[in-house]
Scaffold this motif. Structure first.
Motif, PDB file in Angstrom:
ATOM      1  N   LYS A   6      24.389 114.379  33.206  1.00  0.00           N
ATOM      2  CA  LYS A   6      23.278 113.385  32.159  1.00  0.00           C
ATOM      3  C   LYS A   6      24.051 111.977  33.088  1.00  0.00           C
ATOM      4  O   LYS A   6      25.063 111.708  33.258  1.00  0.00           O
ATOM      5  CB  LYS A   6      24.234 113.576  30.769  1.00  0.00           C
ATOM      6  CG  LYS A   6      23.377 112.118  29.809  1.00  0.00           C
ATOM      7  CD  LYS A   6      23.137 113.362  28.693  1.00  0.00           C
ATOM      8  CE  LYS A   6      22.305 112.191  27.739  1.00  0.00           C
ATOM      9  NZ  LYS A   6      21.466 112.447  27.718  1.00  0.00           N
ATOM     10  N   TYR A   8      24.161 107.173  32.308  1.00  0.00           N
ATOM     11  CA  TYR A   8      24.055 106.270  31.545  1.00  0.00           C
ATOM     12  C   TYR A   8      24.342 105.074  32.154  1.00  0.00           C
ATOM     13  O   TYR A   8      25.235 105.183  33.556  1.00  0.00           O
ATOM     14  CB  TYR A   8      25.476 106.516  30.752  1.00  0.00           C
ATOM     15  CG  TYR A   8      25.317 107.873  29.478  1.00  0.00           C
ATOM     16  CD1 TYR A   8      24.879 107.054  28.352  1.00  0.00           C
ATOM     17  CD2 TYR A   8      26.059 108.613  30.056  1.00  0.00           C
ATOM     18  CE1 TYR A   8      24.898 108.688  26.958  1.00  0.00           C
ATOM     19  CE2 TYR A   8      26.027 109.692  28.811  1.00  0.00           C
ATOM     20  CZ  TYR A   8      25.349 109.229  27.568  1.00  0.00           C
ATOM     21  OH  TYR A   8      25.526 110.564  26.955  1.00  0.00           O
ATOM     22  N   ILE A  45      27.877 107.928  35.609  1.00  0.00           N
ATOM     23  CA  ILE A  45      28.009 106.362  34.524  1.00  0.00           C
ATOM     24  C   ILE A  45      27.436 105.811  35.856  1.00  0.00           C
ATOM     25  O   ILE A  45      28.241 104.912  36.969  1.00  0.00           O
ATOM     26  CB  ILE A  45      29.949 105.792  34.083  1.00  0.00           C
ATOM     27  CG1 ILE A  45      29.175 107.615  32.988  1.00  0.00           C
ATOM     28  CG2 ILE A  45      28.638 104.938  33.467  1.00  0.00           C
ATOM     29  CD1 ILE A  45      30.212 107.165  32.189  1.00  0.00           C
ATOM     30  N   TYR A  47      27.912 101.092  35.635  1.00  0.00           N
ATOM     31  CA  TYR A  47      28.018 100.002  34.687  1.00  0.00           C
ATOM     32  C   TYR A  47      28.356  99.077  34.977  1.00  0.00           C
ATOM     33  O   TYR A  47      28.666  98.386  36.563  1.00  0.00           O
ATOM     34  CB  TYR A  47      28.777 100.455  33.708  1.00  0.00           C
ATOM     35  CG  TYR A  47      30.940 100.912  33.977  1.00  0.00           C
ATOM     36  CD1 TYR A  47      31.238  99.627  33.416  1.00  0.00           C
ATOM     37  CD2 TYR A  47      30.447 101.593  34.926  1.00  0.00           C
ATOM     38  CE1 TYR A  47      32.394  99.611  33.714  1.00  0.00           C
ATOM     39  CE2 TYR A  47      32.307 101.136  34.748  1.00  0.00           C
ATOM     40  CZ  TYR A  47      32.519 101.067  34.191  1.00  0.00           C
ATOM     41  OH  TYR A  47      34.453 100.822  34.716  1.00  0.00           O
ATOM     42  N   SER A 100      20.633  99.220  29.332  1.00  0.00           N
ATOM     43  CA  SER A 100      21.733  99.269  28.216  1.00  0.00           C
ATOM     44  C   SER A 100      22.284  98.018  28.188  1.00  0.00           C
ATOM     45  O   SER A 100      23.001  98.049  28.679  1.00  0.00           O
ATOM     46  CB  SER A 100      22.256 100.718  28.309  1.00  0.00           C
ATOM     47  OG  SER A 100      21.336 101.884  27.768  1.00  0.00           O
ATOM     48  N   LEU A 119      27.024 104.691  22.981  1.00  0.00           N
ATOM     49  CA  LEU A 119      25.655 104.188  23.896  1.00  0.00           C
ATOM     50  C   LEU A 119      25.613 105.971  24.066  1.00  0.00           C
ATOM     51  O   LEU A 119      24.022 106.231  24.235  1.00  0.00           O
ATOM     52  CB  LEU A 119      26.787 104.456  25.577  1.00  0.00           C
ATOM     53  CG  LEU A 119      26.958 103.341  25.311  1.00  0.00           C
ATOM     54  CD1 LEU A 119      28.096 103.170  27.100  1.00  0.00           C
ATOM     55  CD2 LEU A 119      25.192 102.288  25.858  1.00  0.00           C
ATOM     56  N   LYS A 120      26.315 106.756  23.398  1.00  0.00           N
ATOM     57  CA  LYS A 120      25.811 108.281  23.012  1.00  0.00           C
ATOM     58  C   LYS A 120      24.178 107.963  21.999  1.00  0.00           C
ATOM     59  O   LYS A 120      23.697 109.078  22.495  1.00  0.00           O
ATOM     60  CB  LYS A 120      26.961 109.515  22.702  1.00  0.00           C
ATOM     61  CG  LYS A 120      27.628 109.945  24.042  1.00  0.00           C
ATOM     62  CD  LYS A 120      28.484 110.523  24.649  1.00  0.00           C
ATOM     63  CE  LYS A 120      29.895 110.215  24.174  1.00  0.00           C
ATOM     64  NZ  LYS A 120      30.635 111.211  23.398  1.00  0.00           N
ATOM     65  N   GLU A 123      20.649 106.767  22.508  1.00  0.00           N
ATOM     66  CA  GLU A 123      19.326 107.569  22.728  1.00  0.00           C
ATOM     67  C   GLU A 123      18.990 107.697  21.770  1.00  0.00           C
ATOM     68  O   GLU A 123      17.311 108.366  21.825  1.00  0.00           O
ATOM     69  CB  GLU A 123      20.415 109.431  23.018  1.00  0.00           C
ATOM     70  CG  GLU A 123      21.253 108.678  24.676  1.00  0.00           C
ATOM     71  CD  GLU A 123      21.734 109.949  24.793  1.00  0.00           C
ATOM     72  OE1 GLU A 123      20.956 111.138  24.896  1.00  0.00           O
ATOM     73  OE2 GLU A 123      22.792 110.375  25.817  1.00  0.00           O
TER      74      GLU A 123
END
Length: 183
Positions: A6, A8, A45, A47, A100, A119-120, A123
């Protein structure tokens, strides 16, 4: 078959005003929370952290410059004059490169270790707000009646169970922010 990790990607935007003694702790908290998240959940991730120094009269600017050398994902923006919280947020959001956005304060009043949870949840929502609730919340006695009235009015108007009307810990999608940019 190999499982896809996953991913982000997000920008953490942090307005600062006279926070020279708090910014290092806040940067470390954010960095540690994200590193722990990577390790525990095996997520990919991307960021950045953007700290906006809003015309501080203390050594916040110098402290941020020092921190930028230690944390390559940290970027600071230095305003020469104090423009206010909202203007600082806008500067940080405009400078962000990810879709985001997470906002938090530099003074350590929010549990930045909870940023991954926001953050989760993002979604499935346009905005996720971290509420200051529980026994550790410190609200001056004089402000309590007014805050109670405003909170209940907002709950009534929105028909929602708002927990913290003034929370500065939020996650949201940039396109949703721009819809309300002029407000």
């Amino acid at each position: 078959m190999e499982k896809t990790r996953k991913q982000y990607s997000f920008s953490v935007v942090v307005p600062c005003y006279n926070e020279a003694y708090a910014v290092a702790k806040t940067v470390k908290e954010i960095f540690s929370a994200i590193e722990k998240w990577k390790e525990e959940e095996d997520v990919n991730i991307l960021y950045e952290m953007i700290f906006i120094n809003d015309g501080s009269t203390d050594s916040t600017s110098d402290e941020l410059k020092t921190l930028e050398k230690k944390y390559e994902l940290l970027k600071s923006i230095d305003s020469k004059i104090n423009c206010g919280y909202g203007a600082s947020l806008k500067k940080g959001i405009l400078a962000s490169k990810y879709d985001s956005i997470v906002i938090t304060d530099a003074d350590g009043t929010y549990p930045n270790e909870r940023i991954p949870e926001l953050l989760k949840e993002l979604e499935n929502a346009n905005m996720v707000i971290g509420a200051r609730i529980g026994n550790n919340v410190q609200i001056p006695t004089l402000r309590r009646p007014v805050k109670w009235l405003l909170l209940n009015y907002a709950r009534w108007m929105s028909k929602s169970d708002i927990k913290d009307l003034n929370s500065g810990l939020r996650a949201m999608q940039k396109d949703k922010i721009f819809r309300f940019w002029n407000m």
